[in-house]
Design an enzyme around this catalytic site. Structure first.
Site, PDB file in Angstrom:
ATOM      1  N   TRP A 102     -11.942 -42.867   3.234  1.00  0.00           N
ATOM      2  CA  TRP A 102     -12.570 -41.725   2.556  1.00  0.00           C
ATOM      3  C   TRP A 102     -12.686 -41.965   1.059  1.00  0.00           C
ATOM      4  CZ3 TRP A 102     -15.733 -39.146   5.184  1.00  0.00           C
ATOM      5  CH2 TRP A 102     -15.506 -38.898   6.538  1.00  0.00           C
ATOM      6  N   ASP A 172      -9.785 -34.851  -3.085  1.00  0.00           N
ATOM      7  CA  ASP A 172     -10.375 -34.528  -1.787  1.00  0.00           C
ATOM      8  C   ASP A 172      -9.202 -34.189  -0.863  1.00  0.00           C
ATOM      9  OD1 ASP A 172     -11.441 -34.443   0.748  1.00  0.00           O
ATOM     10  OD2 ASP A 172     -12.367 -36.430   0.669  1.00  0.00           O
ATOM     11  N   LYS A 196     -10.842 -29.360   9.219  1.00  0.00           N
ATOM     12  CA  LYS A 196      -9.594 -30.010   9.611  1.00  0.00           C
ATOM     13  C   LYS A 196      -8.483 -28.966   9.725  1.00  0.00           C
ATOM     14  CE  LYS A 196     -12.098 -33.703   8.978  1.00  0.00           C
ATOM     15  NZ  LYS A 196     -12.237 -34.456   7.763  1.00  0.00           N
TER      16      LYS A 196
HETATM   17  C1  PLP Z   1     -13.440 -35.315   7.275  1.00  0.00           C
HETATM   18  C2  PLP Z   1     -13.296 -35.780   5.872  1.00  0.00           C
HETATM   19  C3  PLP Z   1     -14.407 -35.899   5.021  1.00  0.00           C
HETATM   20  C4  PLP Z   1     -15.813 -35.661   5.487  1.00  0.00           C
HETATM   21  O1  PLP Z   1     -16.124 -34.328   5.536  1.00  0.00           O
HETATM   22  P1  PLP Z   1     -17.621 -33.864   5.904  1.00  0.00           P
HETATM   23  O2  PLP Z   1     -17.420 -32.426   6.183  1.00  0.00           O
HETATM   24  O3  PLP Z   1     -18.057 -34.637   7.100  1.00  0.00           O
HETATM   25  O4  PLP Z   1     -18.472 -34.094   4.731  1.00  0.00           O
HETATM   26  C5  PLP Z   1     -14.182 -36.324   3.720  1.00  0.00           C
HETATM   27  N1  PLP Z   1     -12.955 -36.597   3.275  1.00  0.00           N
HETATM   28  C6  PLP Z   1     -11.865 -36.491   4.061  1.00  0.00           C
HETATM   29  C7  PLP Z   1     -10.529 -36.798   3.512  1.00  0.00           C
HETATM   30  C8  PLP Z   1     -12.009 -36.081   5.374  1.00  0.00           C
HETATM   31  O5  PLP Z   1     -10.930 -35.973   6.170  1.00  0.00           O
END
Ligand code: PLP
Length: 360
Positions: A102, A172, A196
């Site tokens: 990521w 993030d 998540k």
């Molecule tokens: C799932 C995830 C993403 C992607 O998210 P989207 O909703 O598909 O844009 C980005 N960063 C992390 C850490 C994730 O777990």
């Protein structure tokens, strides 16, 4: 009706009481005669749902008053572009720490907008640890320092908050937000997709310190301009209304469980069950350095990858789904977010032992 133990990395398991309440309220929310999905985002009913969700999130995370909370669209991958567009503030570069898949995506996207300085990287050890803060080569002129607080694919997590001095820290937090208490005041900006640990896909949460607003690049789309969204209570465009409603129910559920401190205890207990077993056998393995192991996503490998399919089939037959690891790393991955009950982890460990006894 049978509910499975769903170990999906995302979209992921939600608390059952939340799904039941949403079902009960589907046709008629609180006597309004409407589903939340059918409501105007500017009507008094939805405005109350939105305000309550924001108030609960502020309470759970103890978000200081000088931070704006935005409920927007675009997902975390959208934010990979939206963050530099909003936060460069006349500067030409930003620092990124590379801890896995990521982070790599964030770096690649940011390069479209600015000079990226990779201040530290765990690539050399296959992304099995978080680089020690002492080894980061930060640029004092960077607009911000970006981290991924939990690498959903590799299963590495920060269990500390980096000090970046006067340069705002951006995280993030898609896959570990609300899993334990954090000190929001140490961050300039926190973002995450909801799917998540919070609710349905389609909702993105942004928490941003207000002094960072007001200097977005002129090309920034209005819907993605934090300042414009903050000035309009996230209603510059139609926000993801149903996702905000479900998020509010999840926030309420977390509060009823005892808040983030209780979530942390619950999550540490679950993760320990799994890691203790992984460490006690050589039939399965997890490659991540112990202090940096994720409480949310636990990747593991079987000693013999030829057994992977049989392992997954047996798990499925026992009502345990979505254990296949991400294609980037292979093997297995158990995602054990807030809403995964401890019974799910117990069932998984029992099955792993059973499978080892039969195949070890
Ligand atoms: C799932 C995830 C993403 C992607 O998210 P989207 O909703 O598909 O844009 C980005 N960063 C992390 C850490 C994730 O777990």
């Amino acid at each position: 009706m049978t509910r499975v133990f769903n170990f999906s990395a995302g979209p992921a398991v939600l608390p059952e009481p939340v799904l039941r309440q949403a079902a009960d309220e589907m046709l008629d929310w609180h006597g309004s005669g409407m589903s939340v999905m059918e409501m105007s985002h500017r009507g008094k009913e939805f405005i109350s749902i939105h305000a309550e969700a924001e108030a609960l999130l502020r309470e759970l995370l103890a978000i200081p008053a000088n931070y704006k909370v935005l409920f927007v669209q675009g997902g975390a991958i959208g934010e990979n572009a939206i963050v530099p567009m909003n936060l460069l503030r006349g500067k030409s570069g930003a620092d990124y720490v590379n801890t896995g898949e990521w982070s790599k995506k964030s770096i690649k996207e940011a390069k479209k907008y600015c000079t990226v300085n990779v201040a530290a990287s765990a690539e050399a050890n296959g992304f099995t640890s978080i680089p020690a803060r002492a080894d980061w080569k930060l640029d004092a002129n960077a607009a911000y320092v970006h981290i991924c607080s939990n690498e959903t694919i590799g299963g590495v997590e920060y269990h500390w908050t980096p000090d970046t001095g006067d340069v705002p820290l951006v995280a993030d937090m898609s896959s570990n937000i609300l899993s334990r208490p954090i000190d929001v005041s140490k961050y300039g900006l926190i973002y995450g997709g909801a799917q998540k640990n919070i609710g349905p896909a389609g909702l993105t949460i942004v928490i941003v310190r207000d002094d960072l607003l007001g200097r977005a690049l002129p090309v920034t789309p209005s819907a993605f301009d934090y300042t414009q969204q903050a000035e309009n209570d996230s209603m510059l465009n139609t926000p993801p209304t149903y996702g905000i409603y479900i998020a509010g129910l999840v926030f309420n559920w977390i509060k009823a469980q005892g808040g983030l401190a209780a979530m942390e205890t619950h999550n540490r207990t679950k993760a320990a069950l799994l890691y203790d077993y992984l460490d006690a056998t050589d039939f399965y393995s997890n490659p991540v350095a112990k202090p940096d192991r994720s409480l949310m996503n636990v990747p593991f490998k079987l000693k013999d990858a030829a057994l992977d399919d049989a392992f997954l089939k047996g798990a499925q037959a026992r009502g345990m789904l979505q254990l296949k690891g991400h294609r980037a790393v292979g093997g297995m991955r158990a995602s054990i977010y807030n809403a995964m009950p401890i019974e799910g982890v117990r069932a998984l460990v029992a099955y792993m032992k059973e499978f080892e006894a039969a195949n070890g």
